[in-house]
Structures are given as C-alpha cells and as structure tokens.
Design a protein around this motif. Structure first.
Motif, PDB file in Angstrom:
ATOM      1  N   VAL A  54      -7.189  12.137  10.621  1.00 37.45           N
ATOM      2  CA  VAL A  54      -6.573  13.247  11.341  1.00 37.45           C
ATOM      3  C   VAL A  54      -5.318  13.741  10.625  1.00 37.45           C
ATOM      4  CG1 VAL A  54      -5.541  13.992  13.522  1.00 37.45           C
ATOM      5  CG2 VAL A  54      -7.525  12.458  13.537  1.00 37.45           C
ATOM      6  N   GLU A  55      -4.386  12.811  10.367  1.00 37.31           N
ATOM      7  CA  GLU A  55      -3.110  13.200   9.749  1.00 37.31           C
ATOM      8  C   GLU A  55      -3.218  13.470   8.253  1.00 37.31           C
ATOM      9  OE1 GLU A  55      -3.162  10.508  11.878  1.00 37.31           O
ATOM     10  OE2 GLU A  55      -2.142  11.432  13.569  1.00 37.31           O
ATOM     11  N   LYS A  56      -4.279  12.973   7.622  1.00 38.96           N
ATOM     12  CA  LYS A  56      -4.495  13.125   6.166  1.00 38.96           C
ATOM     13  C   LYS A  56      -3.356  12.502   5.363  1.00 38.96           C
ATOM     14  CE  LYS A  56      -8.196  15.611   6.876  1.00 38.96           C
ATOM     15  NZ  LYS A  56      -9.375  14.901   7.248  1.00 38.96           N
ATOM     16  N   GLU A  57      -2.824  11.402   5.861  1.00 40.43           N
ATOM     17  CA  GLU A  57      -1.748  10.666   5.192  1.00 40.43           C
ATOM     18  C   GLU A  57      -2.191   9.227   4.956  1.00 40.43           C
ATOM     19  OE1 GLU A  57       1.095  11.760   4.068  1.00 40.43           O
ATOM     20  OE2 GLU A  57       1.280  13.711   5.045  1.00 40.43           O
ATOM     21  N   GLU A  58      -1.571   8.565   3.969  1.00 41.26           N
ATOM     22  CA  GLU A  58      -1.893   7.176   3.682  1.00 41.26           C
ATOM     23  C   GLU A  58      -1.522   6.270   4.847  1.00 41.26           C
ATOM     24  OE1 GLU A  58       0.069   5.873   0.116  1.00 41.26           O
ATOM     25  OE2 GLU A  58      -1.652   6.398  -1.100  1.00 41.26           O
ATOM     26  N   TRP A  59      -2.335   5.255   5.023  1.00 45.49           N
ATOM     27  CA  TRP A  59      -2.104   4.225   6.014  1.00 45.49           C
ATOM     28  C   TRP A  59      -2.340   2.908   5.291  1.00 45.49           C
ATOM     29  CZ3 TRP A  59      -2.020   5.371  11.552  1.00 45.49           C
ATOM     30  CH2 TRP A  59      -1.873   4.243  12.358  1.00 45.49           C
ATOM     31  N   ILE A  60      -1.431   1.951   5.418  1.00 44.73           N
ATOM     32  CA  ILE A  60      -1.543   0.679   4.705  1.00 44.73           C
ATOM     33  C   ILE A  60      -1.289  -0.462   5.680  1.00 44.73           C
ATOM     34  CG2 ILE A  60      -0.665  -0.739   2.803  1.00 44.73           C
ATOM     35  CD1 ILE A  60       0.374   1.908   1.536  1.00 44.73           C
ATOM     36  N   GLU A  61      -2.228  -1.413   5.731  1.00 48.34           N
ATOM     37  CA  GLU A  61      -2.074  -2.583   6.583  1.00 48.34           C
ATOM     38  C   GLU A  61      -2.062  -3.832   5.706  1.00 48.34           C
ATOM     39  OE1 GLU A  61      -4.190  -1.182  10.724  1.00 48.34           O
ATOM     40  OE2 GLU A  61      -5.422  -2.269   9.268  1.00 48.34           O
ATOM     41  N   THR A  62      -1.237  -4.804   6.073  1.00 46.50           N
ATOM     42  CA  THR A  62      -1.154  -6.061   5.336  1.00 46.50           C
ATOM     43  C   THR A  62      -1.804  -7.165   6.162  1.00 46.50           C
ATOM     44  OG1 THR A  62       0.895  -5.379   4.267  1.00 46.50           O
ATOM     45  CG2 THR A  62       0.398  -7.730   4.254  1.00 46.50           C
ATOM     46  N   TYR A  63      -2.812  -7.816   5.551  1.00 42.54           N
ATOM     47  CA  TYR A  63      -3.530  -8.920   6.192  1.00 42.54           C
ATOM     48  C   TYR A  63      -3.251 -10.214   5.448  1.00 42.54           C
ATOM     49  CZ  TYR A  63      -6.104  -5.519   8.903  1.00 42.54           C
ATOM     50  OH  TYR A  63      -6.439  -4.507   9.768  1.00 42.54           O
ATOM     51  N   THR A  75       2.010  -2.890   9.283  1.00 38.97           N
ATOM     52  CA  THR A  75       1.301  -1.637   9.086  1.00 38.97           C
ATOM     53  C   THR A  75       2.310  -0.572   8.672  1.00 38.97           C
ATOM     54  OG1 THR A  75      -0.281  -0.086  10.072  1.00 38.97           O
ATOM     55  CG2 THR A  75       1.396  -0.955  11.534  1.00 38.97           C
ATOM     56  N   ARG A  76       1.886   0.304   7.779  1.00 39.07           N
ATOM     57  CA  ARG A  76       2.741   1.391   7.281  1.00 39.07           C
ATOM     58  C   ARG A  76       1.968   2.704   7.382  1.00 39.07           C
ATOM     59  NH1 ARG A  76       6.613  -0.513   2.992  1.00 39.07           N
ATOM     60  NH2 ARG A  76       6.523  -2.760   3.110  1.00 39.07           N
ATOM     61  N   PHE A  77       2.657   3.733   7.832  1.00 42.65           N
ATOM     62  CA  PHE A  77       2.039   5.048   7.958  1.00 42.65           C
ATOM     63  C   PHE A  77       3.135   6.092   7.887  1.00 42.65           C
ATOM     64  CE2 PHE A  77       2.658   2.927  11.980  1.00 42.65           C
ATOM     65  CZ  PHE A  77       3.451   3.816  12.684  1.00 42.65           C
ATOM     66  N   LYS A  78       2.739   7.339   7.672  1.00 44.40           N
ATOM     67  CA  LYS A  78       3.742   8.408   7.511  1.00 44.40           C
ATOM     68  C   LYS A  78       3.995   9.190   8.785  1.00 44.40           C
ATOM     69  CE  LYS A  78       3.649   8.891   2.618  1.00 44.40           C
ATOM     70  NZ  LYS A  78       3.779   9.743   1.487  1.00 44.40           N
ATOM     71  N   THR A  79       2.994   9.297   9.652  1.00 42.21           N
ATOM     72  CA  THR A  79       3.174  10.057  10.887  1.00 42.21           C
ATOM     73  C   THR A  79       2.557   9.303  12.053  1.00 42.21           C
ATOM     74  OG1 THR A  79       1.099  11.268  10.554  1.00 42.21           O
ATOM     75  CG2 THR A  79       3.105  12.293   9.709  1.00 42.21           C
ATOM     76  N   PHE A  80       3.150   9.448  13.224  1.00 46.18           N
ATOM     77  CA  PHE A  80       2.589   8.822  14.414  1.00 46.18           C
ATOM     78  C   PHE A  80       1.363   9.604  14.852  1.00 46.18           C
ATOM     79  CE2 PHE A  80       6.759   6.932  14.573  1.00 46.18           C
ATOM     80  CZ  PHE A  80       6.505   5.673  15.104  1.00 46.18           C
ATOM     81  N   GLY A  81       0.321   8.885  15.220  1.00 54.32           N
ATOM     82  CA  GLY A  81      -0.901   9.539  15.666  1.00 54.32           C
ATOM     83  C   GLY A  81      -1.879   8.508  16.178  1.00 54.32           C
TER      84      GLY A  81
END
Length: 158
Positions: A54-63, A75-81
C-alpha cells in the motif's frame, strides 16, 4: 610396520568419528521451504525486507532464533499503515525509518513472495532476493530447527 598400522587405525578412528558426527550431531538453522527446494541459513538472526503493497515503502523485520520459535525483535518502516504492530516496547526514529522494538514469537512464518514487493532476506554478509527462488505469489515456509549435519548437505544453503 607398527607405525603404518597405528596410522591406519587413527585414520579409521577419525573416519568413524566424522561419520558419527554427520549422523548424530544437530545444528540450529533457519529453514526456508519452497515448493520444490529447501534452503538452510546458518545464522543466529536474519532480516526480512519487502516493499509494502500500500505505502510502497521498505519494511524490514528482524528475526532471531529462540529455542524452536522465530522471535520478531524489531520492525522498521517509513510510514504508519496496515500491518504496523499495535504495541511496542520502544519506538524511535532512525535513518528515516520508524524503528519499533517488539516482542513477538512465531512457531513458523508462511510468507508469500513476489517480485512486486522484492521479498529479500538480509544476513550479516549478503542480501538474498528470495522472490527469485520461486514464482510470484508462491509461499515459503520459514521455521527454525535443529538438523543433522547430513541434512545440511541434502538441502541448499542460503
């Protein structure tokens, strides 16, 4: 003659120990099961990166590995959604990303991969575009478990 016999005995002993190790020693790995192939990642943690639909931004999760579970620590992201965790232990802004420290455990992940979202695994040494390992919208099953050394040789290594 005795020297040769001793050397042979040592070599046989070492060979038997290696075989026993291959069949009895287990090591912890992340397991990535695709439709036709299994890959192993011998790391303590990895990051899962994709482009949010939806946001077309990178999302990064650390496991991380924690016993027989996948532990989502960050978790890292650029916009809330859509999909943003509702609770976090700590939230901060870092390099243009919202970074949330979370504490979520999963017995497994069933991840749909796609070239559209560029599903990628990040390790200490490399970025692995796992969407290239499968067709669009195939599912990869991710777990962590302890496997025998011989199983490591039967699967692929990420």
């Amino acid at each position: 003659m005795t020297n040769k016999n001793n050397t042979k005995r040592w070599l046989w002993g070492i060979g038997i120990l290696i075989l026993l190790a291959i069949f009895f020693i287990k090591i912890p790995v992340f397991v990535f099961e695709f439709e036709e192939r299994t890959y192993f990642l011998m790391e303590d943690s990895f990051q899962l990166k994709w482009i949010h639909s939806v946001e077309k931004e990178e999302w990064i999760e650390t496991y991380e590995m924690q016993e027989d579970e996948l532990y989502l620590s960050e978790t890292r992201f650029k916009t809330f959604g859509a999909g943003v965790p509702s609770s976090a232990q700590e939230t901060q802004l870092e390099n243009g990303f919202v970074k949330m420290n979370v504490d979520i455990r999963y017995p497994e992940l069933n991840l749909t991969v796609s070239e559209n979202v560029k599903t990628t695994i990040i390790t200490e040494d490399s970025e692995i575009p796992i969407y290239t390992f499968a067709s669009d919208y195939d599912v990869v099953h991710i777990t962590n478990r302890r496997i025998h050394l011989w199983q490591l040789f039967m699967g692929g290594k990420l």
